[in-house]
Design a protein around this motif. Structure first.
Motif, PDB file in Angstrom:
ATOM      1  N   ALA A 176     -19.243 -11.910   1.618  1.00  0.00           N
ATOM      2  CA  ALA A 176     -19.901 -10.844   0.990  1.00  0.00           C
ATOM      3  C   ALA A 176     -21.024 -11.738  -0.228  1.00  0.00           C
ATOM      4  CB  ALA A 176     -19.188  -9.972  -0.066  1.00  0.00           C
ATOM      5  N   ARG A 198      -3.543  -9.003  -2.184  1.00  0.00           N
ATOM      6  CA  ARG A 198      -4.244  -8.128  -1.296  1.00  0.00           C
ATOM      7  C   ARG A 198      -5.877  -8.281  -1.992  1.00  0.00           C
ATOM      8  NH1 ARG A 198      -0.622  -5.052   1.949  1.00  0.00           N
ATOM      9  NH2 ARG A 198      -2.464  -4.271   3.117  1.00  0.00           N
ATOM     10  N   THR A 255     -20.994  -4.391   0.400  1.00  0.00           N
ATOM     11  CA  THR A 255     -21.894  -5.313   0.578  1.00  0.00           C
ATOM     12  C   THR A 255     -23.450  -4.532   0.596  1.00  0.00           C
ATOM     13  OG1 THR A 255     -20.799  -6.623   1.753  1.00  0.00           O
ATOM     14  CG2 THR A 255     -22.959  -7.438   1.210  1.00  0.00           C
ATOM     15  N   ARG A 302       0.811  -1.197   0.029  1.00  0.00           N
ATOM     16  CA  ARG A 302       0.103   0.081  -0.077  1.00  0.00           C
ATOM     17  C   ARG A 302       0.931   1.204  -0.123  1.00  0.00           C
ATOM     18  NH1 ARG A 302      -4.424  -2.337  -1.517  1.00  0.00           N
ATOM     19  NH2 ARG A 302      -5.610  -3.560   0.040  1.00  0.00           N
ATOM     20  N   LEU A 351     -10.710  -0.938 -11.768  1.00  0.00           N
ATOM     21  CA  LEU A 351     -11.237  -2.149 -11.841  1.00  0.00           C
ATOM     22  C   LEU A 351     -12.518  -1.916 -12.994  1.00  0.00           C
ATOM     23  CD1 LEU A 351     -11.392  -3.466  -8.304  1.00  0.00           C
ATOM     24  CD2 LEU A 351      -9.962  -4.131  -9.948  1.00  0.00           C
ATOM     25  N   ILE A 361     -18.573  -1.248  -7.581  1.00  0.00           N
ATOM     26  CA  ILE A 361     -18.637  -0.847  -6.054  1.00  0.00           C
ATOM     27  C   ILE A 361     -17.525  -0.178  -5.855  1.00  0.00           C
ATOM     28  CG2 ILE A 361     -19.422  -1.635  -3.792  1.00  0.00           C
ATOM     29  CD1 ILE A 361     -21.443  -1.990  -6.062  1.00  0.00           C
ATOM     30  N   VAL A 362     -16.282  -0.727  -6.086  1.00  0.00           N
ATOM     31  CA  VAL A 362     -14.957  -0.130  -5.730  1.00  0.00           C
ATOM     32  C   VAL A 362     -14.176   0.248  -6.870  1.00  0.00           C
ATOM     33  CG1 VAL A 362     -13.025  -0.371  -4.054  1.00  0.00           C
ATOM     34  CG2 VAL A 362     -15.040  -1.990  -3.710  1.00  0.00           C
ATOM     35  N   GLU A 417     -23.702 -13.340   2.065  1.00  0.00           N
ATOM     36  CA  GLU A 417     -24.854 -12.127   2.309  1.00  0.00           C
ATOM     37  C   GLU A 417     -25.487 -11.524   1.143  1.00  0.00           C
ATOM     38  OE1 GLU A 417     -22.899  -8.968   4.407  1.00  0.00           O
ATOM     39  OE2 GLU A 417     -21.360 -10.028   5.277  1.00  0.00           O
ATOM     40  N   ALA A 432     -15.073  -1.885   5.596  1.00  0.00           N
ATOM     41  CA  ALA A 432     -15.006  -2.724   4.395  1.00  0.00           C
ATOM     42  C   ALA A 432     -16.000  -3.871   3.987  1.00  0.00           C
ATOM     43  CB  ALA A 432     -13.607  -3.547   4.097  1.00  0.00           C
ATOM     44  N   GLY A 478     -10.497   0.183  -7.072  1.00  0.00           N
ATOM     45  CA  GLY A 478      -9.870  -0.847  -6.076  1.00  0.00           C
ATOM     46  C   GLY A 478      -9.237   0.103  -4.687  1.00  0.00           C
ATOM     47  N   ILE A 479      -8.544  -0.453  -4.400  1.00  0.00           N
ATOM     48  CA  ILE A 479      -7.715   0.264  -2.988  1.00  0.00           C
ATOM     49  C   ILE A 479      -6.271   0.294  -3.604  1.00  0.00           C
ATOM     50  CG2 ILE A 479      -7.087  -0.080  -0.541  1.00  0.00           C
ATOM     51  CD1 ILE A 479      -9.585  -1.721  -0.100  1.00  0.00           C
ATOM     52  N   LEU A 494     -10.678  -9.752   1.194  1.00  0.00           N
ATOM     53  CA  LEU A 494     -10.586 -10.876   2.326  1.00  0.00           C
ATOM     54  C   LEU A 494     -11.930 -11.435   2.574  1.00  0.00           C
ATOM     55  CD1 LEU A 494      -8.781 -12.060   4.697  1.00  0.00           C
ATOM     56  CD2 LEU A 494      -9.796 -10.445   6.060  1.00  0.00           C
ATOM     57  N   LEU A 528      -5.054  -3.690   9.126  1.00  0.00           N
ATOM     58  CA  LEU A 528      -4.748  -4.668   8.032  1.00  0.00           C
ATOM     59  C   LEU A 528      -4.987  -4.281   6.383  1.00  0.00           C
ATOM     60  CD1 LEU A 528      -5.620  -7.612   6.866  1.00  0.00           C
ATOM     61  CD2 LEU A 528      -7.682  -7.462   8.096  1.00  0.00           C
ATOM     62  N   LEU A 529      -5.900  -3.538   6.283  1.00  0.00           N
ATOM     63  CA  LEU A 529      -6.484  -3.031   4.799  1.00  0.00           C
ATOM     64  C   LEU A 529      -5.248  -2.232   4.349  1.00  0.00           C
ATOM     65  CD1 LEU A 529     -10.018  -2.390   3.543  1.00  0.00           C
ATOM     66  CD2 LEU A 529      -8.238  -0.449   3.363  1.00  0.00           C
ATOM     67  N   ARG A 585      -4.018 -10.213   8.537  1.00  0.00           N
ATOM     68  CA  ARG A 585      -4.869 -10.838   7.669  1.00  0.00           C
ATOM     69  C   ARG A 585      -5.264 -12.267   8.029  1.00  0.00           C
ATOM     70  NH1 ARG A 585      -6.237  -9.843   1.572  1.00  0.00           N
ATOM     71  NH2 ARG A 585      -7.126 -12.021   0.965  1.00  0.00           N
TER      72      ARG A 585
HETATM   73  C1  HEM Z   1     -10.283  -5.403  -0.123  1.00  0.00           C
HETATM   74  C2  HEM Z   1     -14.134  -5.450  -2.896  1.00  0.00           C
HETATM   75  C3  HEM Z   1     -16.774  -7.052   0.932  1.00  0.00           C
HETATM   76  C4  HEM Z   1     -12.874  -7.035   3.787  1.00  0.00           C
HETATM   77  C5  HEM Z   1     -11.067  -5.394  -1.077  1.00  0.00           C
HETATM   78  C6  HEM Z   1     -10.632  -4.867  -2.161  1.00  0.00           C
HETATM   79  C7  HEM Z   1     -11.809  -4.600  -3.277  1.00  0.00           C
HETATM   80  C8  HEM Z   1     -13.081  -5.213  -2.287  1.00  0.00           C
HETATM   81  C9  HEM Z   1     -12.098  -4.285  -4.655  1.00  0.00           C
HETATM   82  C10 HEM Z   1      -9.308  -4.238  -2.752  1.00  0.00           C
HETATM   83  C11 HEM Z   1      -8.382  -5.409  -2.860  1.00  0.00           C
HETATM   84  C12 HEM Z   1      -7.128  -4.830  -3.358  1.00  0.00           C
HETATM   85  O1  HEM Z   1      -6.148  -4.046  -2.725  1.00  0.00           O
HETATM   86  O2  HEM Z   1      -6.810  -4.883  -4.598  1.00  0.00           O
HETATM   87  C13 HEM Z   1     -15.124  -5.836  -1.909  1.00  0.00           C
HETATM   88  C14 HEM Z   1     -16.681  -5.944  -2.485  1.00  0.00           C
HETATM   89  C15 HEM Z   1     -17.528  -6.349  -1.605  1.00  0.00           C
HETATM   90  C16 HEM Z   1     -16.448  -6.452  -0.409  1.00  0.00           C
HETATM   91  C17 HEM Z   1     -16.786  -5.546  -3.735  1.00  0.00           C
HETATM   92  C18 HEM Z   1     -18.924  -6.824  -1.609  1.00  0.00           C
HETATM   93  C19 HEM Z   1     -19.797  -6.854  -2.401  1.00  0.00           C
HETATM   94  C20 HEM Z   1     -16.095  -7.269   2.007  1.00  0.00           C
HETATM   95  C21 HEM Z   1     -16.340  -7.793   3.258  1.00  0.00           C
HETATM   96  C22 HEM Z   1     -15.365  -7.690   4.040  1.00  0.00           C
HETATM   97  C23 HEM Z   1     -14.182  -7.201   3.287  1.00  0.00           C
HETATM   98  C24 HEM Z   1     -17.872  -8.424   3.568  1.00  0.00           C
HETATM   99  C25 HEM Z   1     -15.058  -8.160   5.402  1.00  0.00           C
HETATM  100  C26 HEM Z   1     -15.939  -8.169   6.275  1.00  0.00           C
HETATM  101  C27 HEM Z   1     -11.865  -6.642   3.053  1.00  0.00           C
HETATM  102  C28 HEM Z   1     -10.561  -6.290   3.492  1.00  0.00           C
HETATM  103  C29 HEM Z   1      -9.766  -5.868   2.426  1.00  0.00           C
HETATM  104  C30 HEM Z   1     -10.558  -5.791   1.163  1.00  0.00           C
HETATM  105  C31 HEM Z   1     -10.032  -6.658   5.034  1.00  0.00           C
HETATM  106  C32 HEM Z   1      -8.233  -5.641   2.445  1.00  0.00           C
HETATM  107  C33 HEM Z   1      -7.370  -6.980   2.082  1.00  0.00           C
HETATM  108  C34 HEM Z   1      -5.954  -6.494   2.295  1.00  0.00           C
HETATM  109  O3  HEM Z   1      -5.438  -5.522   2.427  1.00  0.00           O
HETATM  110  O4  HEM Z   1      -5.114  -7.525   2.467  1.00  0.00           O
HETATM  111  N1  HEM Z   1     -12.535  -5.570  -0.967  1.00  0.00           N
HETATM  112  N2  HEM Z   1     -15.205  -6.141  -0.917  1.00  0.00           N
HETATM  113  N3  HEM Z   1     -14.705  -6.850   2.068  1.00  0.00           N
HETATM  114  N4  HEM Z   1     -11.764  -6.023   1.509  1.00  0.00           N
HETATM  115 FE1  HEM Z   1     -13.388  -6.322   0.273  1.00  0.00          FE
END
Ligand code: HEM
Length: 472
Positions: A423, A415, A284, A78, A373, A343-344, A426, A279, A347-348, A418, A93-94, A106
């Protein structure tokens, strides 16, 4: 450190920058659309000047796969942006830097999802219980117009609450709702022009005005709230018998006491809890809000969903994950919502862990990387007529669900999201439980805007909808 040099030798080209502020102004409206257009001029991999530091933008499925999948280790950091440093000191974490601290956090979170998700009852049973609270609350509107935003947010956040705190919160818990509201405002502010300006010129912290000040105030309130709630839920903790994520984290913290290199800390616990809540909730919730909107907008698609639900479940049986296989149309609709609504969209933000070479370009260690994305989901090489909402693109000629390669709503590589598995459960259970009971329609004479509200996530502008009980 971020790459401060504007265009190192062999760096990807990009649009001409304005002196001092570079390309920041171009990101004010729909940055994902601007970036896709720029990729048509400069190529799938190009660069932006963000006011003194450079970012590389990856566009289209091929470029994103090349970097995030084939060079997974290199593209897994990051960026050390001043805003992220101020918010989470690159811990948690994120936002954590790629390394031991991130791996540990993680792993702990993903173990908690597995363990607390299935503690006492399988997680899908717990989601179904929340679905019942959700449809009862919808029913209270008796088919009259209402804005579903708060209801969906409360219901969805309760699934992560169960894992993190071991409890759901009632839909009238104003303190929790307020925290989510200002946290979600920060998700929006984090990609505002002011945030980019702060990253380029951190001294603007001392200006008494600007949206970045609101961001800092919100963050302070959120962390304060989380600190209190963590203290409350950790009362009665018994070592080796964790009840939820917080107990598990604190047990680790105790075990590592005295170890100078430990990434576990009270501060990182607060950051991780905040990141998991936001997140898990914002994404969601937005997907389900878009899904409701598109069902009301396209009654013919909603009718096909109803027909499938009636034939697989009838009116009495609750949906279960086992039914997913028999509901290809529902799966296709949810996939198309994720593709079309992005939605994202960016990305991040990522960063490179070492110097690398991609498609002939040199990208130095520490370069900020933006993964567009949205451009994957609108990539004409992989999608026919991507600007049309059409669940059929996820079905074969026999009506079976087909996976599509250029579908990355959860991103790719080390990354990647997670919470993808959670999701998906749900979305399926909330969507099917709701549509089994209700017909969704807009109040007579109204059609809401489809223009998204911009931020790290894309959400619909507030809209009203009527959920009318179905007669089956
Ligand atoms: C990261 C999408 C639901 C936890 C991400 C990333 C995207 C994403 C695009 C970025 C990954 C990257 O760095 O390239 C989504 C979408 C969701 C969803 C579209 C639902 C429709 C959730 C849920 C949780 C969650 C339900 C947990 C309760 C995380 C975490 C990261 C992450 C912790 C960071 C991972 C890391 O840095 O190692 N998500 N997410 N997400 N998401 Fe989700």
């Amino acid at each position: 450190m971020l790459v401060k040099q504007r265009r190192p030798r062999g760096f990807p080209p990009g649009p001409s920058p304005i002196p001092v502020i570079g390309n920041i102004m171009s990101l004010a409206t729909e940055p994902h659309v601007f970036m896709k257009k720029q990729s048509e001029i400069h190529g799938q991999i190009f660069s932006l000047d963000l006011g003194g530091y450079s970012a590389v933008v990856l566009n289209g499925y091929d470029a994103i796969r090349e970097c995030l999948y084939h060079q997974a280790d290199v593209f897994s950091d990051r960026p050390s942006l001043p805003l992220f440093m101020k918010m989470t000191k690159m811990g948690g974490l994120l936002n954590a830097k790629f390394g031991n601290g991130w791996i540990e956090h993680r792993q702990l979170a993903s173990n908690s999802f597995r363990y607390f998700g299935s503690f006492q009852k399988p997680i899908d049973q717990k989601i179904l219980e929340e679905c019942m609270f959700f449809v009862d609350a919808i029913d209270k509107h008796k088919g009259k117009p209402f804005n579903p935003k708060h209801l969906v947010t409360n219901a969805v956040s309760n699934i992560t609450n169960l894992i993190i705190f071991g409890e759901r919160f009632t839909y009238d818990n104003c303190d929790f709702q307020h925290m989510i509201e200002i946290f979600s405002e920060n998700v929006e502010l984090a990609v505002s022009g002011w945030a980019f300006l702060y990253n380029a010129f951190p001294w603007i912290e001392y200006l008494p005005f600007g949206k970045h000040q609101k961001l800092f105030r919100n963050a302070a309130k959120v962390y304060n709230f989380l600190e209190q709630i963590i203290r409350r839920f950790s009362k009665g903790r018994v070592c080796n018998f964790p009840r939820h994520y917080i107990d598990d984290y604190l047990n680790k913290l105790d075990k590592c006491a005295g170890d100078l290199g430990t990434p576990y800390s009270r501060e990182n616990l607060i950051y991780s809890v905040g990141e998991l809540i936001i997140a898990g909730t914002e994404t969601t919730t937005n997907t389900l809000r878009w899904a409701m909107l598109y069902m009301a907008l396209y009654p013919n698609i909603q009718e096909k969903v109803h027909m499938e639900l009636d034939s697989v479940l009838g009116s009495e049986k609750s949906p279960s994950l086992a039914d997913k296989k028999r509901m290809p149309y529902v799966e296709a609709v949810l996939h198309e919502v994720l593709r079309f609504c992005n939605i994202v969209p960016l990305g991040i933000f990522r960063a490179t862990t070492q110097d690398t070479l991609v498609s002939g370009y040199n990208i130095p260690k520490g370069t900020m990387v933006i993964t567009n994305l949205y451009s994957v989901h609108f990539d004409e090489k992989y999608w026919c007529d991507p600007g049309t909402f059409s669940p059929h693109r996820f079905l074969d000629s026999n009506g079976n669900f087909v996976r599509r390669e250029a579908f990355l709503p959860f991103s790719l590589g080390k990354r990647h999201c997670l919470g993808e598995h959670l999701a998906r459960m749900e979305m399926f259970l909330f969507f099917t439980t709701m549509l089994q009971r209700f017909h969704l329609q807009f109040p007579p004479g109204t059609v809401p805007s489809l223009t998204p509200k911009l931020g790290m996530t894309l959400q619909p502008l507030p809209y009203s909808i009527c959920a009318v009980r179905r007669q089956q």
